[in-house]
Design a protein around this motif. Structure first.
Motif, PDB file in Angstrom:
ATOM      1  N   LEU A   1      79.791  -9.338  16.664  1.00 35.33           N
ATOM      2  CA  LEU A   1      78.994  -9.782  17.801  1.00 35.33           C
ATOM      3  C   LEU A   1      79.307 -11.234  18.154  1.00 35.33           C
ATOM      4  O   LEU A   1      79.410 -11.590  19.332  1.00 35.33           O
ATOM      5  CB  LEU A   1      77.504  -9.616  17.489  1.00 35.33           C
ATOM      6  N   GLN A   2      79.481 -12.049  17.129  1.00 32.88           N
ATOM      7  CA  GLN A   2      79.790 -13.459  17.375  1.00 32.88           C
ATOM      8  C   GLN A   2      81.157 -13.622  18.019  1.00 32.88           C
ATOM      9  O   GLN A   2      81.310 -14.360  19.005  1.00 32.88           O
ATOM     10  CB  GLN A   2      79.746 -14.235  16.057  1.00 32.88           C
ATOM     11  N   GLN A   3      82.154 -12.928  17.488  1.00 27.76           N
ATOM     12  CA  GLN A   3      83.518 -13.099  17.982  1.00 27.76           C
ATOM     13  C   GLN A   3      83.683 -12.544  19.396  1.00 27.76           C
ATOM     14  O   GLN A   3      84.296 -13.177  20.254  1.00 27.76           O
ATOM     15  CB  GLN A   3      84.502 -12.420  17.033  1.00 27.76           C
ATOM     16  N   VAL A   4      83.130 -11.359  19.651  1.00 30.74           N
ATOM     17  CA  VAL A   4      83.200 -10.786  20.993  1.00 30.74           C
ATOM     18  C   VAL A   4      82.395 -11.642  21.968  1.00 30.74           C
ATOM     19  O   VAL A   4      82.809 -11.873  23.111  1.00 30.74           O
ATOM     20  CB  VAL A   4      82.686  -9.334  20.998  1.00 30.74           C
ATOM     21  N   GLY A   5      81.248 -12.147  21.527  1.00 24.97           N
ATOM     22  CA  GLY A   5      80.426 -12.998  22.378  1.00 24.97           C
ATOM     23  C   GLY A   5      81.133 -14.262  22.812  1.00 24.97           C
ATOM     24  O   GLY A   5      80.891 -14.778  23.914  1.00 24.97           O
ATOM     25  N   LEU A   6      82.026 -14.762  21.964  1.00 24.36           N
ATOM     26  CA  LEU A   6      82.770 -15.980  22.297  1.00 24.36           C
ATOM     27  C   LEU A   6      83.724 -15.783  23.470  1.00 24.36           C
ATOM     28  O   LEU A   6      84.226 -16.755  24.036  1.00 24.36           O
ATOM     29  CB  LEU A   6      83.545 -16.479  21.080  1.00 24.36           C
ATOM     30  N   LEU A   7      83.972 -14.537  23.830  1.00 25.23           N
ATOM     31  CA  LEU A   7      84.792 -14.274  25.015  1.00 25.23           C
ATOM     32  C   LEU A   7      84.037 -14.624  26.299  1.00 25.23           C
ATOM     33  O   LEU A   7      84.649 -14.866  27.342  1.00 25.23           O
ATOM     34  CB  LEU A   7      85.199 -12.799  25.074  1.00 25.23           C
ATOM     35  N   TYR A   8      82.716 -14.668  26.207  1.00 25.63           N
ATOM     36  CA  TYR A   8      81.888 -14.821  27.406  1.00 25.63           C
ATOM     37  C   TYR A   8      80.989 -16.047  27.398  1.00 25.63           C
ATOM     38  O   TYR A   8      80.255 -16.282  28.356  1.00 25.63           O
ATOM     39  CB  TYR A   8      81.005 -13.570  27.586  1.00 25.63           C
ATOM     40  N   THR A   9      81.025 -16.824  26.326  1.00 28.36           N
ATOM     41  CA  THR A   9      80.186 -18.023  26.281  1.00 28.36           C
ATOM     42  C   THR A   9      80.946 -19.141  25.587  1.00 28.36           C
ATOM     43  O   THR A   9      82.036 -18.939  25.044  1.00 28.36           O
ATOM     44  CB  THR A   9      78.859 -17.744  25.551  1.00 28.36           C
ATOM     45  N   SER A  10      80.366 -20.324  25.610  1.00 28.58           N
ATOM     46  CA  SER A  10      81.041 -21.502  25.047  1.00 28.58           C
ATOM     47  C   SER A  10      80.816 -21.603  23.547  1.00 28.58           C
ATOM     48  O   SER A  10      79.911 -20.976  22.989  1.00 28.58           O
ATOM     49  CB  SER A  10      80.507 -22.769  25.730  1.00 28.58           C
ATOM     50  N   ALA A  11      81.642 -22.426  22.892  1.00 28.96           N
ATOM     51  CA  ALA A  11      81.477 -22.663  21.458  1.00 28.96           C
ATOM     52  C   ALA A  11      80.145 -23.344  21.188  1.00 28.96           C
ATOM     53  O   ALA A  11      79.496 -23.079  20.170  1.00 28.96           O
ATOM     54  CB  ALA A  11      82.633 -23.522  20.940  1.00 28.96           C
ATOM     55  N   ALA A  12      79.731 -24.227  22.102  1.00 35.23           N
ATOM     56  CA  ALA A  12      78.456 -24.925  21.938  1.00 35.23           C
ATOM     57  C   ALA A  12      77.289 -23.944  21.962  1.00 35.23           C
ATOM     58  O   ALA A  12      76.418 -23.967  21.084  1.00 35.23           O
ATOM     59  CB  ALA A  12      78.278 -25.978  23.034  1.00 35.23           C
ATOM     60  N   ASN A  13      77.259 -23.079  22.978  1.00 34.26           N
ATOM     61  CA  ASN A  13      76.191 -22.080  23.063  1.00 34.26           C
ATOM     62  C   ASN A  13      76.197 -21.170  21.840  1.00 34.26           C
ATOM     63  O   ASN A  13      75.146 -20.872  21.262  1.00 34.26           O
ATOM     64  CB  ASN A  13      76.356 -21.237  24.329  1.00 34.26           C
ATOM     65  N   ALA A  14      77.389 -20.714  21.450  1.00 34.92           N
ATOM     66  CA  ALA A  14      77.496 -19.820  20.298  1.00 34.92           C
ATOM     67  C   ALA A  14      76.962 -20.490  19.036  1.00 34.92           C
ATOM     68  O   ALA A  14      76.245 -19.866  18.246  1.00 34.92           O
ATOM     69  CB  ALA A  14      78.954 -19.403  20.099  1.00 34.92           C
ATOM     70  N   GLY A  15      77.290 -21.750  18.853  1.00 34.40           N
ATOM     71  CA  GLY A  15      76.845 -22.471  17.669  1.00 34.40           C
ATOM     72  C   GLY A  15      75.339 -22.602  17.603  1.00 34.40           C
ATOM     73  O   GLY A  15      74.712 -22.354  16.567  1.00 34.40           O
ATOM     74  N   PHE A  16      74.731 -23.010  18.725  1.00 36.26           N
ATOM     75  CA  PHE A  16      73.283 -23.201  18.728  1.00 36.26           C
ATOM     76  C   PHE A  16      72.526 -21.888  18.617  1.00 36.26           C
ATOM     77  O   PHE A  16      71.532 -21.804  17.886  1.00 36.26           O
ATOM     78  CB  PHE A  16      72.853 -23.963  19.988  1.00 36.26           C
ATOM     79  N   ILE A  17      72.973 -20.859  19.332  1.00 37.13           N
ATOM     80  CA  ILE A  17      72.247 -19.583  19.282  1.00 37.13           C
ATOM     81  C   ILE A  17      72.407 -18.927  17.918  1.00 37.13           C
ATOM     82  O   ILE A  17      71.444 -18.383  17.359  1.00 37.13           O
ATOM     83  CB  ILE A  17      72.726 -18.652  20.413  1.00 37.13           C
ATOM     84  N   THR A  18      73.599 -18.986  17.348  1.00 34.74           N
ATOM     85  CA  THR A  18      73.802 -18.444  16.007  1.00 34.74           C
ATOM     86  C   THR A  18      72.908 -19.164  15.003  1.00 34.74           C
ATOM     87  O   THR A  18      72.378 -18.548  14.075  1.00 34.74           O
ATOM     88  CB  THR A  18      75.274 -18.577  15.577  1.00 34.74           C
ATOM     89  N   GLY A  19      72.713 -20.463  15.208  1.00 30.08           N
ATOM     90  CA  GLY A  19      71.874 -21.250  14.301  1.00 30.08           C
ATOM     91  C   GLY A  19      70.429 -20.814  14.245  1.00 30.08           C
ATOM     92  O   GLY A  19      69.700 -21.193  13.324  1.00 30.08           O
ATOM     93  N   LEU A  20      70.017 -19.976  15.194  1.00 26.76           N
ATOM     94  CA  LEU A  20      68.642 -19.467  15.178  1.00 26.76           C
ATOM     95  C   LEU A  20      68.357 -18.598  13.955  1.00 26.76           C
ATOM     96  O   LEU A  20      67.193 -18.305  13.662  1.00 26.76           O
ATOM     97  CB  LEU A  20      68.358 -18.659  16.450  1.00 26.76           C
ATOM     98  N   TYR A  21      69.410 -18.186  13.238  1.00 24.43           N
ATOM     99  CA  TYR A  21      69.177 -17.368  12.049  1.00 24.43           C
ATOM    100  C   TYR A  21      68.295 -18.104  11.051  1.00 24.43           C
ATOM    101  O   TYR A  21      67.559 -17.482  10.273  1.00 24.43           O
ATOM    102  CB  TYR A  21      70.502 -16.956  11.399  1.00 24.43           C
ATOM    103  N   MET A  22      68.316 -19.435  11.084  1.00 24.00           N
ATOM    104  CA  MET A  22      67.499 -20.214  10.154  1.00 24.00           C
ATOM    105  C   MET A  22      66.016 -20.006  10.420  1.00 24.00           C
ATOM    106  O   MET A  22      65.192 -20.061   9.512  1.00 24.00           O
ATOM    107  CB  MET A  22      67.854 -21.696  10.249  1.00 24.00           C
ATOM    108  N   VAL A  23      65.676 -19.792  11.701  1.00 25.91           N
ATOM    109  CA  VAL A  23      64.284 -19.511  12.058  1.00 25.91           C
ATOM    110  C   VAL A  23      63.976 -18.035  11.822  1.00 25.91           C
ATOM    111  O   VAL A  23      62.871 -17.675  11.400  1.00 25.91           O
ATOM    112  CB  VAL A  23      64.029 -19.875  13.538  1.00 25.91           C
ATOM    113  N   LEU A  24      64.949 -17.166  12.071  1.00 29.06           N
ATOM    114  CA  LEU A  24      64.730 -15.726  11.981  1.00 29.06           C
ATOM    115  C   LEU A  24      64.624 -15.231  10.540  1.00 29.06           C
ATOM    116  O   LEU A  24      63.953 -14.214  10.288  1.00 29.06           O
ATOM    117  CB  LEU A  24      65.867 -14.983  12.688  1.00 29.06           C
ATOM    118  N   VAL A  25      65.269 -15.916   9.597  1.00 29.12           N
ATOM    119  CA  VAL A  25      65.231 -15.472   8.200  1.00 29.12           C
ATOM    120  C   VAL A  25      63.800 -15.357   7.674  1.00 29.12           C
ATOM    121  O   VAL A  25      63.397 -14.300   7.168  1.00 29.12           O
ATOM    122  CB  VAL A  25      66.088 -16.392   7.300  1.00 29.12           C
TER     123      VAL A  25
END
Length: 293
Positions: free
Chosen positions: A83-107
């Motif tokens: 999901l992360q790698q395919v998503g990077l085709l359609y969004t920026s590295a900055a967006n991917a980094g921040f949104i992926t970082g939400l796992y810290m809240v979701l855990v």
């Protein structure tokens, strides 16, 4: 301090890893890139495993239990990484980094399903982070970028992946579980790549630099730093430092990929980072009743 600096270096490496993942797809398709980087990453852990075995740090373990642990953990990792790698085709590295970082809240939120206790600061952090996510990803006409949506779904699987690791590392050596989960993820990615993509040796050679960084540096070196550092770092401090991965992803995207962040995006990223930090910092002042009288 030494442990904290090692964690900071790991966060920097992982943040810049988003840049490498974007650059790698200039030559390779998503699943082929993931297949190679995780298999390279697994190989890069072999020297550390050999050292652990030589120094007797692996101890006794059940090989069958290790295999049955690596299969589900590797499968969840495969979904999250895809999901992360395919998503990077359609969004920026900055967006991917921040949104992926939400796992810290979701855990901790997902941990409720397993009977884990969750503090008030987790809910406060979640509200702040979601506000930032709205500013970052939701447009004026209430549409969500496909890449950001994939990253958000991926964050759920990254959170599930951490919970899986937390469960299984109590039963098998963490370093062996890490290596085998990379193998499982790499093999699953290979199957998909060979089924729906057209990878070639020439493409892999053209992407050797991003692959080397993503496989050896992001997986091998950064993971080693984390393992060594977390023996001496406070868990809360470690989580906060590692959350800076998102900041490094944004910096790398701007400096190395020429990405641009508008005022709304910067505010959204700032709120998301604040939410991640708030979810990790205990709200001690809530327990001080004198402050409310």
């Amino acid at each position: 301090m030494q442990a904290n600096l090692m964690l900071l270096l790991a966060a920097g490496i992982w943040g810049l890893g988003f840049v490498a993942q974007r650059l790698g797809m200039d030559h390779l398709e998503p699943y082929a890139f993931n297949a190679l980087r995780f298999l390279i990453g697994a190989c890069s852990l072999l020297p550390l495993i050999f050292w652990y075995k030589k120094t007797g740090r692996l101890g006794d373990y059940d090989k069958k239990a290790l295999l049955w642990a690596a299969l589900p953990v590797g499968a969840v990792l495969f979904v999250a990484a895809s999901l992360q790698q395919v998503g990077l085709l359609y969004t920026s590295a900055a967006n991917a980094g921040f949104i992926t970082g939400l796992y810290m809240v979701l855990v901790p939120v997902l941990g409720l399903l397993l009977g884990h206790r969750t503090n008030a600061n987790t809910w406060l952090g979640a509200v702040i982070a979601i506000s930032g996510l709205y500013l970052l990803s939701v447009g004026d006409n209430f549409t969500v970028n496909l890449g950001d949506l994939l990253q958000l779904i991926g964050a759920l699987f990254w959170a599930a992946h951490l919970l899986c690791i937390d469960h299984y590392t109590k039963k098998v050596p963490p370093i062996l579980l890490a290596c085998l989960q990379f193998v499982v993820c790499g093999l699953l990615s290979s199957v998909v790549a060979l089924s729906i993509e057209t990878p070639s040796a020439a493409q892999a050679l053209a992407a050797w630099q991003p692959l080397l960084f993503s496989g050896v540096v992001s997986v091998g070196i950064a993971y080693t730093l984390q393992v060594l550092a977390q023996k001496h770092a406070h868990p809360a401090h470690a989580a906060i430092i590692l959350s800076l991965e998102t900041v490094f992803a944004a910096i790398g995207g701007v400096l190395l990929l020429g990405e641009e962040l508008g005022g709304r995006a910067v505010l959204g990223c700032s709120l998301m980072l604040l939410g991640m930090l708030a979810s990790q910092l205990p709200l001690r002042w809530l327990l001080r009743s004198k402050a409310f009288h």
